[in-house]
Scaffold this motif. Structure first.
Motif, short mmCIF file in Angstrom:
data_model
loop_
_atom_site.label_atom_id
_atom_site.label_comp_id
_atom_site.label_asym_id
_atom_site.label_seq_id
_atom_site.Cartn_x
_atom_site.Cartn_y
_atom_site.Cartn_z
N LEU A 133 0.84 -1.21 0.00
CA LEU A 133 0.00 0.00 0.00
C LEU A 133 0.87 1.25 0.00
CD1 LEU A 133 -2.86 1.18 0.10
CD2 LEU A 133 -2.76 1.05 2.59
N SER A 134 1.96 1.23 0.79
CA SER A 134 2.89 2.38 0.83
C SER A 134 3.43 2.68 -0.56
CB SER A 134 4.07 2.10 1.77
OG SER A 134 3.63 1.81 3.07
N MET A 135 3.87 1.63 -1.26
CA MET A 135 4.46 1.81 -2.59
C MET A 135 3.43 2.34 -3.58
SD MET A 135 6.78 -1.64 -2.74
CE MET A 135 6.57 -1.84 -4.48
N CYS A 136 2.22 1.80 -3.51
CA CYS A 136 1.17 2.21 -4.46
C CYS A 136 0.77 3.67 -4.22
CB CYS A 136 -0.03 1.29 -4.31
SG CYS A 136 -1.17 1.40 -5.70
N LEU A 137 0.54 4.04 -2.96
CA LEU A 137 0.17 5.42 -2.63
C LEU A 137 1.29 6.38 -3.02
CD1 LEU A 137 -1.44 4.90 0.90
CD2 LEU A 137 -2.65 5.57 -1.17
N ASN A 138 2.53 6.00 -2.69
CA ASN A 138 3.68 6.85 -2.99
C ASN A 138 3.83 7.04 -4.50
OD1 ASN A 138 6.10 8.31 -2.18
ND2 ASN A 138 7.23 6.62 -3.09
N GLY A 139 3.64 5.95 -5.27
CA GLY A 139 3.76 6.03 -6.73
C GLY A 139 2.76 7.00 -7.33
N VAL A 140 1.51 6.96 -6.85
CA VAL A 140 0.46 7.82 -7.41
C VAL A 140 0.64 9.26 -6.96
CG1 VAL A 140 -2.04 8.24 -7.55
CG2 VAL A 140 -1.18 5.91 -7.53
N ILE A 141 0.84 9.47 -5.65
CA ILE A 141 0.92 10.84 -5.10
C ILE A 141 2.18 11.54 -5.60
CG2 ILE A 141 1.13 12.19 -2.98
CD1 ILE A 141 -0.63 10.02 -1.61
N ASP A 142 3.32 10.82 -5.60
CA ASP A 142 4.58 11.41 -6.04
C ASP A 142 4.51 11.80 -7.52
OD1 ASP A 142 7.24 12.10 -5.13
OD2 ASP A 142 7.98 10.62 -6.55
N ALA A 143 3.92 10.90 -8.32
CA ALA A 143 3.77 11.19 -9.77
C ALA A 143 2.83 12.37 -9.99
CB ALA A 143 3.24 9.95 -10.48
N ALA A 144 1.79 12.46 -9.16
CA ALA A 144 0.80 13.55 -9.31
C ALA A 144 1.44 14.91 -9.02
CB ALA A 144 -0.38 13.31 -8.38
N VAL A 145 2.35 14.92 -8.03
CA VAL A 145 3.00 16.19 -7.66
C VAL A 145 4.07 16.57 -8.70
CG1 VAL A 145 4.46 17.31 -5.91
CG2 VAL A 145 2.53 15.87 -5.20
N ASN A 146 4.82 15.57 -9.19
CA ASN A 146 5.95 15.85 -10.09
C ASN A 146 5.63 15.63 -11.56
OD1 ASN A 146 7.77 16.39 -7.92
ND2 ASN A 146 7.79 14.21 -7.48
N GLY A 147 4.39 15.47 -11.90
CA GLY A 147 3.99 15.21 -13.30
C GLY A 147 2.62 14.60 -13.29
N GLY A 148 2.53 13.37 -13.82
CA GLY A 148 1.27 12.61 -13.74
C GLY A 148 0.05 13.42 -14.10
N ILE A 149 -0.94 13.45 -13.17
CA ILE A 149 -2.20 14.12 -13.50
C ILE A 149 -2.04 15.64 -13.66
CG2 ILE A 149 -3.66 12.29 -12.53
CD1 ILE A 149 -4.19 14.06 -10.14
N ALA A 150 -0.97 16.20 -13.06
CA ALA A 150 -0.72 17.63 -13.27
C ALA A 150 -0.44 17.89 -14.76
CB ALA A 150 0.46 18.09 -12.42
N ARG A 151 0.28 16.95 -15.39
CA ARG A 151 0.56 17.06 -16.83
C ARG A 151 -0.72 16.94 -17.64
NH1 ARG A 151 5.11 19.61 -17.53
NH2 ARG A 151 6.97 18.56 -16.79
N TYR A 152 -1.61 16.06 -17.20
CA TYR A 152 -2.90 15.92 -17.89
C TYR A 152 -3.70 17.23 -17.80
CZ TYR A 152 -2.20 10.82 -17.98
OH TYR A 152 -1.72 9.57 -18.21
N GLN A 153 -3.64 17.88 -16.63
CA GLN A 153 -4.34 19.15 -16.46
C GLN A 153 -3.81 20.18 -17.47
OE1 GLN A 153 -3.84 18.83 -11.92
NE2 GLN A 153 -5.18 20.58 -12.19
N GLU A 154 -2.47 20.27 -17.55
CA GLU A 154 -1.85 21.23 -18.47
C GLU A 154 -2.23 20.93 -19.93
OE1 GLU A 154 2.38 21.08 -17.94
OE2 GLU A 154 2.22 21.40 -15.78
N ALA A 155 -2.28 19.63 -20.25
CA ALA A 155 -2.51 19.24 -21.64
C ALA A 155 -3.96 19.43 -22.08
CB ALA A 155 -2.09 17.78 -21.84
N PHE A 156 -4.93 19.02 -21.22
CA PHE A 156 -6.32 18.91 -21.67
C PHE A 156 -7.29 19.91 -21.06
CE2 PHE A 156 -4.45 14.53 -21.67
CZ PHE A 156 -4.18 14.49 -23.03
N PHE A 157 -6.91 20.58 -19.97
CA PHE A 157 -7.81 21.58 -19.36
C PHE A 157 -7.45 22.99 -19.81
CE2 PHE A 157 -8.32 18.54 -15.47
CZ PHE A 157 -8.91 17.61 -16.31
N ASP A 158 -6.47 23.07 -20.69
CA ASP A 158 -6.00 24.35 -21.21
C ASP A 158 -7.07 24.95 -22.14
OD1 ASP A 158 -3.82 26.23 -21.80
OD2 ASP A 158 -3.94 25.38 -23.80
#
Length: 261
Positions: free
Chosen positions: A173-198
């Motif tokens: 669970l630690s690894m899964c949460l860390n993978g999603v949250i860390d990616a969201a802060v350093n890219g991940g869904i933040a990148r999706y926001q930049e790409a498609f909510f623009d």
């Protein structure tokens, strides 16, 4: 066997590399192809022996069972990999100029679906492919599927801890949460926001309004699921893992505020 295609179920816990070696030892004259692209005529019609091996993902038939809340995870996991006739594999590619600032804008997926003559597993561990279909998945559709799949993975894992199916060890669970949250802060869904909510993207793609709304809802759902996951994590986390838990909480607050913004 010439120019035929099969899906084979490997041994339990067998790595892809081990399976490749096993097949190459059965066909010692074969040249191993190092890519999953469909072979061209020069290979299909030549005298040499080629062997192309790659991993495929099962597409379950019993979707209803997988979506029922009251069905135990062990039963769901059975239906995810048994009685399957369809499999797929994805090949990412960039259409048009590649955006150096945000690759997600031009990242398309070439998705190949393979249909077998019989369901796996059967009397045999491998069956011939009778039909292959190829479709292209747009960057936005790909983003929706990635977030949706991750939400499902998180929900399943959290449910296993909540129902005491996973004992003691919280590392998964630690690894899964860390993978999603860390990616969201350093890219991940933040990148999706930049790409498609623009505003620029929304203006150029008026037909995508419904899909953009769907992606937003899935992102908000992910925030909710992560919140539940962190609550479960706090309950089971070992004292020496508290610093990691605090880091996850802090990053989660950053992720949530950026998403609401």
């Amino acid at each position: 066997l010439q120019n035929k295609e099969y899906v084979c179920r490997g041994h339990d816990y067998e790595r892809l590399e081990a399976f490749q070696q096993r097949m190459l030892s059965e066909f010692p004259q074969a040249i191993a192809m190092q890519h999953p692209n469909h072979p061209d005529d020069s290979i299909l019609q030549c005298d040499a022996q080629y062997l192309q091996i790659y991993a495929v993902t099962p597409i379950p038939d019993n979707i209803d069972v997988l979506q029922m809340d009251r069905v135990p995870d062990r039963i769901k996991s059975f239906y995810r990999v048994n009685n399957i006739r369809k499999f797929r594999y994805d090949r990412p590619f960039h259409k048009g100029p590649k955006d150096k600032e945000n690759e997600f804008k031009s990242l398309w997926i070439e998705r190949t679906t393979l249909t077998l003559t019989h369901s796996l597993p059967g009397i045999s561990r491998w069956f011939e492919v009778e039909r292959r279909e190829l479709v292209e998945v747009s960057p936005l559709e790909n983003a929706i599927q990635v977030v949706e799949n991750k939400n499902q993975e998180l929900r399943t894992l959290i449910s296993q801890y909540q129902h005491k199916q996973m004992h003691g060890n919280i590392n998964l669970l630690s690894m899964c949460l860390n993978g999603v949250i860390d990616a969201a802060v350093n890219g991940g869904i933040a990148r999706y926001q930049e790409a498609f909510f623009d505003k620029d993207y929304i203006t150029k793609h008026p037909g995508d309004a419904e899909k953009i709304t769907q992606l937003k809802e899935l992102m908000q759902e992910q925030v909710h699921v992560l919140g539940v996951g962190l609550a479960v994590h706090e309950k089971f986390v070992h004292p020496e893992m508290r610093p990691l838990h605090k880091k996850l909480i802090d990053q989660f607050q950053v992720m949530r505020s950026s998403l609401y913004h």
